[in-house]
Design a protein around this motif. Structure first.
Motif, PDB file in Angstrom:
ATOM      1  N   PHE B  25       0.829  -1.204   0.000  1.00  0.00           N
ATOM      2  CA  PHE B  25       0.000   0.000   0.000  1.00  0.00           C
ATOM      3  C   PHE B  25       0.862   1.252   0.000  1.00  0.00           C
ATOM      4  O   PHE B  25       0.676   2.163  -0.800  1.00  0.00           O
ATOM      5  CB  PHE B  25      -0.907  -0.017   1.240  1.00  0.00           C
ATOM      6  CG  PHE B  25      -1.741   1.215   1.406  1.00  0.00           C
ATOM      7  CD1 PHE B  25      -2.954   1.351   0.740  1.00  0.00           C
ATOM      8  CD2 PHE B  25      -1.307   2.242   2.240  1.00  0.00           C
ATOM      9  CE1 PHE B  25      -3.726   2.499   0.897  1.00  0.00           C
ATOM     10  CE2 PHE B  25      -2.081   3.389   2.398  1.00  0.00           C
ATOM     11  CZ  PHE B  25      -3.286   3.514   1.733  1.00  0.00           C
ATOM     12  N   LEU B  26       1.828   1.261   0.884  1.00  0.00           N
ATOM     13  CA  LEU B  26       2.697   2.431   0.995  1.00  0.00           C
ATOM     14  C   LEU B  26       3.640   2.529  -0.199  1.00  0.00           C
ATOM     15  O   LEU B  26       3.859   3.602  -0.753  1.00  0.00           O
ATOM     16  CB  LEU B  26       3.496   2.346   2.303  1.00  0.00           C
ATOM     17  CG  LEU B  26       2.629   2.481   3.557  1.00  0.00           C
ATOM     18  CD1 LEU B  26       3.453   2.216   4.808  1.00  0.00           C
ATOM     19  CD2 LEU B  26       1.998   3.866   3.617  1.00  0.00           C
ATOM     20  N   ARG B  27       4.163   1.378  -0.596  1.00  0.00           N
ATOM     21  CA  ARG B  27       5.080   1.358  -1.731  1.00  0.00           C
ATOM     22  C   ARG B  27       4.433   1.978  -2.961  1.00  0.00           C
ATOM     23  O   ARG B  27       5.034   2.782  -3.662  1.00  0.00           O
ATOM     24  CB  ARG B  27       5.468  -0.087  -2.022  1.00  0.00           C
ATOM     25  CG  ARG B  27       5.853  -0.320  -3.472  1.00  0.00           C
ATOM     26  CD  ARG B  27       6.208  -1.766  -3.713  1.00  0.00           C
ATOM     27  NE  ARG B  27       7.544  -1.872  -4.241  1.00  0.00           N
ATOM     28  CZ  ARG B  27       8.438  -2.741  -3.839  1.00  0.00           C
ATOM     29  NH1 ARG B  27       8.144  -3.578  -2.879  1.00  0.00           N
ATOM     30  NH2 ARG B  27       9.619  -2.780  -4.390  1.00  0.00           N
ATOM     31  N   GLU B  28       3.213   1.563  -3.188  1.00  0.00           N
ATOM     32  CA  GLU B  28       2.481   2.064  -4.344  1.00  0.00           C
ATOM     33  C   GLU B  28       2.453   3.586  -4.354  1.00  0.00           C
ATOM     34  O   GLU B  28       2.794   4.233  -5.339  1.00  0.00           O
ATOM     35  CB  GLU B  28       1.053   1.527  -4.271  1.00  0.00           C
ATOM     36  CG  GLU B  28       0.387   1.297  -5.603  1.00  0.00           C
ATOM     37  CD  GLU B  28      -0.952   0.607  -5.394  1.00  0.00           C
ATOM     38  OE1 GLU B  28      -1.952   1.321  -5.334  1.00  0.00           O
ATOM     39  OE2 GLU B  28      -0.988  -0.641  -5.247  1.00  0.00           O
ATOM     40  N   ARG B  29       2.036   4.125  -3.215  1.00  0.00           N
ATOM     41  CA  ARG B  29       1.915   5.574  -3.131  1.00  0.00           C
ATOM     42  C   ARG B  29       3.258   6.274  -3.243  1.00  0.00           C
ATOM     43  O   ARG B  29       3.359   7.387  -3.753  1.00  0.00           O
ATOM     44  CB  ARG B  29       1.246   5.957  -1.814  1.00  0.00           C
ATOM     45  CG  ARG B  29      -0.269   6.051  -1.979  1.00  0.00           C
ATOM     46  CD  ARG B  29      -0.988   5.382  -0.850  1.00  0.00           C
ATOM     47  NE  ARG B  29      -1.806   4.271  -1.354  1.00  0.00           N
ATOM     48  CZ  ARG B  29      -3.088   4.390  -1.613  1.00  0.00           C
ATOM     49  NH1 ARG B  29      -3.697   5.520  -1.408  1.00  0.00           N
ATOM     50  NH2 ARG B  29      -3.768   3.366  -2.085  1.00  0.00           N
ATOM     51  N   GLY B  33       4.248   8.585  -6.394  1.00  0.00           N
ATOM     52  CA  GLY B  33       4.500   9.991  -6.135  1.00  0.00           C
ATOM     53  C   GLY B  33       3.382  10.696  -5.382  1.00  0.00           C
ATOM     54  O   GLY B  33       3.452  11.890  -5.139  1.00  0.00           O
ATOM     55  N   SER B  34       2.360   9.951  -5.005  1.00  0.00           N
ATOM     56  CA  SER B  34       1.295  10.602  -4.231  1.00  0.00           C
ATOM     57  C   SER B  34       1.767  10.835  -2.801  1.00  0.00           C
ATOM     58  O   SER B  34       1.184  11.614  -2.055  1.00  0.00           O
ATOM     59  CB  SER B  34       0.003   9.774  -4.266  1.00  0.00           C
ATOM     60  OG  SER B  34       0.244   8.432  -3.934  1.00  0.00           O
ATOM     61  N   LEU B  35       2.833  10.138  -2.448  1.00  0.00           N
ATOM     62  CA  LEU B  35       3.500  10.414  -1.168  1.00  0.00           C
ATOM     63  C   LEU B  35       4.892  10.924  -1.514  1.00  0.00           C
ATOM     64  O   LEU B  35       5.712  10.197  -2.067  1.00  0.00           O
ATOM     65  CB  LEU B  35       3.611   9.149  -0.313  1.00  0.00           C
ATOM     66  CG  LEU B  35       2.426   8.781   0.576  1.00  0.00           C
ATOM     67  CD1 LEU B  35       2.702   7.485   1.309  1.00  0.00           C
ATOM     68  CD2 LEU B  35       2.146   9.904   1.551  1.00  0.00           C
ATOM     69  N   ARG B  76       6.547  10.328  18.811  1.00  0.00           N
ATOM     70  CA  ARG B  76       5.470  11.207  19.262  1.00  0.00           C
ATOM     71  C   ARG B  76       5.173  12.350  18.313  1.00  0.00           C
ATOM     72  O   ARG B  76       4.629  13.353  18.728  1.00  0.00           O
ATOM     73  CB  ARG B  76       5.815  11.792  20.638  1.00  0.00           C
ATOM     74  CG  ARG B  76       5.722  10.771  21.736  1.00  0.00           C
ATOM     75  CD  ARG B  76       6.448  11.208  22.956  1.00  0.00           C
ATOM     76  NE  ARG B  76       7.430  10.223  23.345  1.00  0.00           N
ATOM     77  CZ  ARG B  76       8.715  10.332  23.146  1.00  0.00           C
ATOM     78  NH1 ARG B  76       9.207  11.391  22.542  1.00  0.00           N
ATOM     79  NH2 ARG B  76       9.526   9.386  23.534  1.00  0.00           N
ATOM     80  N   SER B  77       5.573  12.199  17.095  1.00  0.00           N
ATOM     81  CA  SER B  77       5.314  13.268  16.144  1.00  0.00           C
ATOM     82  C   SER B  77       4.649  12.716  14.894  1.00  0.00           C
ATOM     83  O   SER B  77       3.653  13.233  14.419  1.00  0.00           O
ATOM     84  CB  SER B  77       6.629  13.964  15.785  1.00  0.00           C
ATOM     85  OG  SER B  77       6.453  14.799  14.678  1.00  0.00           O
ATOM     86  N   GLY B  78       5.208  11.637  14.395  1.00  0.00           N
ATOM     87  CA  GLY B  78       4.639  11.060  13.192  1.00  0.00           C
ATOM     88  C   GLY B  78       5.702  10.459  12.301  1.00  0.00           C
ATOM     89  O   GLY B  78       6.886  10.554  12.599  1.00  0.00           O
ATOM     90  N   THR B  79       5.276   9.817  11.250  1.00  0.00           N
ATOM     91  CA  THR B  79       6.213   9.214  10.313  1.00  0.00           C
ATOM     92  C   THR B  79       6.215  10.037   9.035  1.00  0.00           C
ATOM     93  O   THR B  79       5.165  10.339   8.485  1.00  0.00           O
ATOM     94  CB  THR B  79       5.818   7.765  10.013  1.00  0.00           C
ATOM     95  OG1 THR B  79       5.766   7.035  11.234  1.00  0.00           O
ATOM     96  CG2 THR B  79       6.830   7.116   9.107  1.00  0.00           C
ATOM     97  N   VAL B  80       7.401  10.391   8.599  1.00  0.00           N
ATOM     98  CA  VAL B  80       7.541  11.303   7.481  1.00  0.00           C
ATOM     99  C   VAL B  80       8.322  10.659   6.337  1.00  0.00           C
ATOM    100  O   VAL B  80       9.238   9.874   6.579  1.00  0.00           O
ATOM    101  CB  VAL B  80       8.276  12.579   7.934  1.00  0.00           C
ATOM    102  CG1 VAL B  80       8.442  13.543   6.784  1.00  0.00           C
ATOM    103  CG2 VAL B  80       7.535  13.213   9.093  1.00  0.00           C
ATOM    104  N   VAL B  81       7.948  10.989   5.115  1.00  0.00           N
ATOM    105  CA  VAL B  81       8.678  10.495   3.954  1.00  0.00           C
ATOM    106  C   VAL B  81       9.981  11.267   3.836  1.00  0.00           C
ATOM    107  O   VAL B  81       9.982  12.492   3.874  1.00  0.00           O
ATOM    108  CB  VAL B  81       7.860  10.685   2.667  1.00  0.00           C
ATOM    109  CG1 VAL B  81       8.631  10.153   1.469  1.00  0.00           C
ATOM    110  CG2 VAL B  81       6.527   9.977   2.790  1.00  0.00           C
TER     111      VAL B  81
END
Lengths: 253, 253
Positions: B25-29, B33-35, B76-81
DNA sequence: TTTCATACCTTGGTCATACCAGATACGGAC
DNA sequence: GTCCGTATCTGGTATGACCAAGGTATGAAA
């Protein structure tokens, strides 16, 4: 953070997250060589108990190692140390290239480094079989001079053959790791064949000179010729870029 | 495997594990390039709910992406690309290089490749700061000439400075990846200082010549001097090996 | 109005436990 | 000794809960 005995089996440094603990534990053993390819590591549950963390955490670490191609997780069987394999790098580059373009030139430098060193080694070590492979690749370049696809493949094959002839496994791995990036650049260059006339001669003659230098077992000359080859290719690409940006007709895109 | 609505939001192909589902799912995005770099992806809990899997599974996938350097997990913040970065290769190479035997000479070839290319780039790109760093490293080599430990470190620092001066990130990563192997060989070489007399002069003078060539911005000379440096070092090691195998007294280990 | 301190909510980090299903091993039946 | 069934091991996954620190909104103080 301590196991049942109260012993700090893996000295949980303060500030170290559980994941890092497990990862570091395994990393240590893998780097030190106490865990070698083929070895089956402890079951997740035991690992968890040993390090005093929960199973999900252990699994996170294993997934990370797995993503790096270091271990293979076999369902209902166990986790095994793999023989290092370049395929992971493909994953990495796939992601990297999908988003960042500036990487191209930089990787090209690494490629030049690998090939120039390899060609020197090739001059010293190339076997008859290596030379024959190079010769076939050269022949193939001539045959496919007008075919972008096949031509790019032939070009790549020739350069890979240089590395193979060098005989260094590590250099081979590095070269493979950059394979598809290189492939793309090769294809891209090929697309210029019809744009810039001298390109055909360049492609054929340069590779022949490279081959000759190896066959003559002259490291310095081989290195120099190869560098020149890359430099000229770079020039062509630059010219082509100009030709496209000052176009008679836009070629689409 | 289905979410609350019974909908297959991410088409859980049969036989596909939950982990694979999330990863795909994540790989696709990411590939589509949507992520893009900088984007913060959904919180673990939401991702889990969205894909109909449990949070531990989501975390496994995130750890995998993280290991590949694709995302950065911020507590505690989030996961970022992340913007793709070659540093991941560090891990990979570290593991890969640690596990093959007799890799020493082979890795040395890769090292030579990296440094010789870097030194050429350094001749073109080195900044004043780069040159100053090299000069300091050189000075340090002189100062620590009789200290195995510190001397080895200084030697390594000098060579690393060459790569840094080259400015190629990729080459830097490759060099770092071989760091521990190199360090070991550096230290080993240092132990010969007392065995072979001309060694001191070699260590100091060679590095000075290398520095001079860079300062003179002469790529060909720099490359040649560096290669010679490696070749001579190799000779010394060979001689030492002989001296030890036909020993007056074994020096222990 | 502006500034700042505080309570609250979000978010990753982790644990503990439980269940599933295929792989494996072991022991008994033939 | 061979064959087969079962107990056990192992990874895959789900729940649900708790913690601590980053963020934010809110309300008090200046």
């Amino acid at each position: 953070m301590k196991n049942v005995n109260g012993m700090d089996i893996a000295r949980p440094n303060e500030g170290q997250t559980g994941f890092e603990l497990v990862f570091a534990f395994l990393r240590e053993r893998l780097l030190a060589g106490s865990l070698r390819p083929g070895d089956r590591l402890l079951p997740e549950r035991e690992l968890a108990a040993l390090l005093g963390v929960s199973r999900p955490i252990v699994r996170e670490a294993l997934r990370a190692l797995n993503a790096l191609g270091i271990v293979e997780i076999r369902e209902r069987s166990g986790t095994v140390v793999r023989t290092p394999d370049v395929t992971v790098l493909n994953d990495f580059f796939a992601f990297a290239l999908a988003q960042q373009d500036g990487l191209g030139d930089d990787v090209m430098q690494a490629r030049i480094a690998v090939e120039c060193q390899s060609i020197r080694l090739a001059c010293a070590n190339a076997s008859v079989a290596d030379l024959e492979r190079l010769q076939r690749a050269l022949q193939r370049i001539v045959e496919t001079i007008d075919d972008h696809e096949a031509g790019g493949a032939a070009d790549y094959a020739f350069h890979r053959a240089i590395v193979t002839a060098g005989g260094s496994r590590t250099l081979g791995v590095l070269h493979d790791a950059m394979a598809h990036v290189l492939m793309r650049s090769h294809i891209a260059r090929r697309e210029l064949v019809q744009v810039v006339a001298p390109m055909r001669a360049y492609l054929i003659e340069d590779h022949r000179r490279i081959f000759d230098a190896i066959a003559a077992r002259d490291p310095a000359r081989a290195d120099a010729v190869l560098r020149e080859h890359f430099a000229i290719g770079d020039d062509f690409r630059r010219q082509a870029a100009l030709a496209v940006s000052t176009p008679a007709r836009a070629t689409g895109r």
